[in-house]
Scaffold this motif. Structure first.
Motif, PDB file in Angstrom:
ATOM      1  N   PRO A  33       0.816  -1.128  -0.187  1.00 54.86           N
ATOM      2  CA  PRO A  33      -0.071   0.056   0.011  1.00 54.86           C
ATOM      3  C   PRO A  33       0.941   1.207  -0.246  1.00 54.86           C
ATOM      4  O   PRO A  33       1.983   1.372   0.754  1.00 54.86           O
ATOM      5  N   GLY A  34       0.447   2.224  -0.986  1.00 55.16           N
ATOM      6  CA  GLY A  34       1.173   3.527  -0.919  1.00 55.16           C
ATOM      7  C   GLY A  34       2.380   3.482  -1.678  1.00 55.16           C
ATOM      8  O   GLY A  34       3.178   4.436  -1.780  1.00 55.16           O
ATOM      9  N   ARG A  35       2.750   2.353  -2.492  1.00 53.42           N
ATOM     10  CA  ARG A  35       4.075   2.319  -3.229  1.00 53.42           C
ATOM     11  C   ARG A  35       3.382   1.953  -4.745  1.00 53.42           C
ATOM     12  O   ARG A  35       2.169   1.630  -4.954  1.00 53.42           O
ATOM     13  N   VAL A  36       4.487   2.136  -5.671  1.00 55.74           N
ATOM     14  CA  VAL A  36       4.176   2.149  -7.152  1.00 55.74           C
ATOM     15  C   VAL A  36       4.983   1.308  -7.757  1.00 55.74           C
ATOM     16  O   VAL A  36       6.298   1.214  -7.270  1.00 55.74           O
ATOM     17  N   CYS A  37       4.706   0.167  -8.280  1.00 55.92           N
ATOM     18  CA  CYS A  37       5.392  -0.586  -9.144  1.00 55.92           C
ATOM     19  C   CYS A  37       5.199  -0.371 -10.589  1.00 55.92           C
ATOM     20  O   CYS A  37       4.404  -0.688 -11.109  1.00 55.92           O
ATOM     21  N   ALA A  38       6.346  -0.279 -11.342  1.00 47.94           N
ATOM     22  CA  ALA A  38       6.267  -0.048 -12.778  1.00 47.94           C
ATOM     23  C   ALA A  38       6.660  -1.467 -13.462  1.00 47.94           C
ATOM     24  O   ALA A  38       7.746  -1.720 -13.232  1.00 47.94           O
ATOM     25  N   ILE A  39       6.032  -1.339 -14.575  1.00 42.81           N
ATOM     26  CA  ILE A  39       6.513  -2.752 -15.316  1.00 42.81           C
ATOM     27  C   ILE A  39       6.991  -2.002 -16.629  1.00 42.81           C
ATOM     28  O   ILE A  39       6.283  -1.379 -17.394  1.00 42.81           O
ATOM     29  N   VAL A  40       8.171  -2.434 -16.893  1.00 42.33           N
ATOM     30  CA  VAL A  40       8.736  -1.776 -18.295  1.00 42.33           C
ATOM     31  C   VAL A  40       9.211  -2.868 -19.165  1.00 42.33           C
ATOM     32  O   VAL A  40       9.656  -4.004 -18.857  1.00 42.33           O
ATOM     33  N   GLY A  41       9.542  -2.359 -20.186  1.00 39.67           N
ATOM     34  CA  GLY A  41      10.114  -3.192 -21.261  1.00 39.67           C
ATOM     35  C   GLY A  41       9.740  -2.843 -22.650  1.00 39.67           C
ATOM     36  O   GLY A  41       8.999  -1.911 -22.926  1.00 39.67           O
ATOM     37  N   VAL A 196      -0.037   0.804  -6.141  1.00 38.82           N
ATOM     38  CA  VAL A 196      -0.222   1.421  -7.800  1.00 38.82           C
ATOM     39  C   VAL A 196       0.746   0.442  -8.633  1.00 38.82           C
ATOM     40  O   VAL A 196       1.805   0.283  -8.288  1.00 38.82           O
ATOM     41  N   VAL A 197      -0.012   0.054  -9.836  1.00 42.85           N
ATOM     42  CA  VAL A 197       0.934  -0.687 -10.897  1.00 42.85           C
ATOM     43  C   VAL A 197       0.790   0.417 -11.983  1.00 42.85           C
ATOM     44  O   VAL A 197      -0.363   0.708 -12.498  1.00 42.85           O
ATOM     45  N   LEU A 198       2.082   0.625 -12.732  1.00 44.99           N
ATOM     46  CA  LEU A 198       2.105   1.643 -13.648  1.00 44.99           C
ATOM     47  C   LEU A 198       2.960   0.872 -14.721  1.00 44.99           C
ATOM     48  O   LEU A 198       3.795   0.269 -14.853  1.00 44.99           O
ATOM     49  N   ILE A 199       2.354   1.275 -15.934  1.00 41.55           N
ATOM     50  CA  ILE A 199       3.042   0.850 -17.425  1.00 41.55           C
ATOM     51  C   ILE A 199       3.072   2.115 -18.032  1.00 41.55           C
ATOM     52  O   ILE A 199       2.067   2.871 -18.198  1.00 41.55           O
ATOM     53  N   SER A 200       4.345   2.508 -18.454  1.00 42.77           N
ATOM     54  CA  SER A 200       4.678   3.722 -19.179  1.00 42.77           C
ATOM     55  C   SER A 200       5.809   3.258 -20.040  1.00 42.77           C
ATOM     56  O   SER A 200       6.941   2.986 -19.490  1.00 42.77           O
ATOM     57  N   PRO A 201       5.838   3.978 -21.486  1.00 46.65           N
ATOM     58  CA  PRO A 201       7.094   3.697 -22.204  1.00 46.65           C
ATOM     59  C   PRO A 201       7.770   5.083 -22.021  1.00 46.65           C
ATOM     60  O   PRO A 201       9.120   5.046 -22.510  1.00 46.65           O
ATOM     61  N   ARG A 202       7.387   6.092 -21.121  1.00 46.79           N
ATOM     62  CA  ARG A 202       8.373   7.176 -20.942  1.00 46.79           C
ATOM     63  C   ARG A 202       9.008   7.037 -19.715  1.00 46.79           C
ATOM     64  O   ARG A 202       8.290   7.200 -18.495  1.00 46.79           O
ATOM     65  N   MET A 203      10.352   7.051 -19.638  1.00 42.84           N
ATOM     66  CA  MET A 203      11.084   6.598 -18.333  1.00 42.84           C
ATOM     67  C   MET A 203      10.827   7.815 -17.405  1.00 42.84           C
ATOM     68  O   MET A 203      11.142   7.533 -16.139  1.00 42.84           O
TER      69      MET A 203
END
Length: 385
Positions: A33-41, A196-203
């Motif tokens: 809770p309260g954290r963000v995990c980004a999935i990149v690739g 929060v789970v984030l997907i973004s192509p912008r670093m």
């Protein structure tokens, strides 16, 4: 009057296997809770499919998705809640507003989806935070992309979700309009206390928002961990930023030089000069520096335009094959105590991309002390929530 009971935020755990044409996807991660995990690739690695399967919008071959100990999908136990019962807010670049409802109607629809009796976000507080009250009577067709995004974000939060899934949420907004919306997004984990789970192509979005990051390549997790560690690993540059690969380091704003429009940032007890930032003294920030913009020296330089010179020690050298033209040199920064003494500060590492000839002529080797230099203008500074 008794207050409605609050439900404590829970961690989101995901372990899934799914398929797309020509791609078998397997991944697992956990977001507190309260954290963000980004999935990149790279594009086509399976990132969006994985997020959609988490939300119940894409079929899975097996695995488990849980909030705390409560499974919302468990192939072994036969649990498979439909998307509307999983209570995972979904936000992408399309907004998906109801065209026949006004802005207020769209927001109230989200509020009506919140389970009762549970205290959810306050309607007035959310609409004031997002500056939506003047738009209440407007229909979505009359809104700008930025306004549609804010309405969609408000509706998602008012539904009192248990986690938030962001699939490139700013893709529908012009690049010059994205910074203030990214600032709003970066506040969401702290305001909501949700995973929060984030997907973004912008670093820049990943650096601004994420605490942790996992790298997905051809459907498989190749690496995962804290943002500075993973995004500073040049061995992953093929999957991430290519020629823009470098280091992400964390620091604290210490001083602003009004005369020269510069800011000084503390990194491991050493000072880094950057173009003036708008962040207050004491604010935590992240700095991005490309590996190809860093030079290594034996000693401090005099009369150089490179205003930043950080002391450190070489930790490793990775050559690009036996006949490659370059190599990556890892440097662990010295930590400067208030007394002026130096010591090793584990984990604060930067990378320099040098030619093989430079590495050989300087006779660089692990364990050697060195100085890493770079210009202030080569830095990109981002606030960090």
């Amino acid at each position: 009057m008794n207050k409605l009971p609050k439900v404590l935020p829970l961690a989101l755990s995901v372990e899934l296997r799914l398929q797309q044409p020509g791609l078998d996807i397997q991944a697992q991660f956990r977001v507190l809770p309260g954290r963000v995990c980004a999935i990149v690739g790279r594009s086509g690695a399976g990132k969006s499919a994985l997020l959609k399967a988490t939300a119940g919008l894409h079929p899975s071959l097996g695995g488990r998705v849980a909030l705390g100990n409560q499974a919302i999908y468990d192939s072994t136990a036969g649990v498979n809640l439909p998307p509307q019962q999983r209570r995972l807010a979904w936000l992408d670049g399309h907004a998906h507003l109801f065209p026949h409802l006004s802005v207020q109607g769209n927001l109230e629809y989200g509020l009506a989806r919140a389970p009762k009796p549970v205290n959810g976000p306050n309607f007035d507080a959310v609409t004031q935070w997002l500056d939506l009250r003047s738009l209440f009577k407007a229909r979505p067709a009359r809104l700008t992309p930025s306004q549609r995004f804010k309405v969609a974000l408000g509706r998602a939060l008012l539904s009192a979700p248990r986690a938030i899934l962001l699939d490139d949420p700013l893709s529908g907004v012009a690049e010059h309009d994205q910074p203030p919306l990214l600032d709003l997004l970066a506040q969401v984990p702290t305001r909501s206390k949700l995973p929060v789970v984030l997907i973004s192509p912008r670093m820049n979005e990943v650096i601004r928002m994420a605490d942790d990051v996992i790298v997905l390549h051809e459907g498989r997790m190749t690496s995962g961990g804290p943002v500075p560690q993973i995004l500073s690993d040049v061995s992953l540059s093929t999957f991430l930023e290519g020629v823009n690969a470098g280091s992400v380091i964390e620091g604290e704003v210490k001083r602003h030089d009004i005369q020269w429009l510069l800011s000084e940032i503390d990194v491991a007890g050493q000072r880094v000069t950057a173009p003036a930032v708008l962040h207050a003294v004491g604010r935590k920030v992240r700095l991005k520096i490309r590996a190809r913009d860093i030079s290594l020296h034996r000693d401090l330089l005099e009369g150089s335009s490179a205003s930043n010179q950080l002391r450190g020690r070489i930790t490793q050298i990775m050559l690009a094959g036996e006949n490659g033209s370059y190599g990556a040199v890892g440097v662990e920064l010295d930590h400067v105590r208030e007394t002026g003494d130096f010591s090793i500060q584990p984990g604060v590492q930067i990378w320099a991309l040098l030619t093989r000839r430079a590495i050989q002529e300087m006779d660089l080797a692990p364990g050697q002390p060195c100085v890493a230099s770079f210009k202030a203008m080569s830095l990109a500074v981002s606030s960090w929530r």
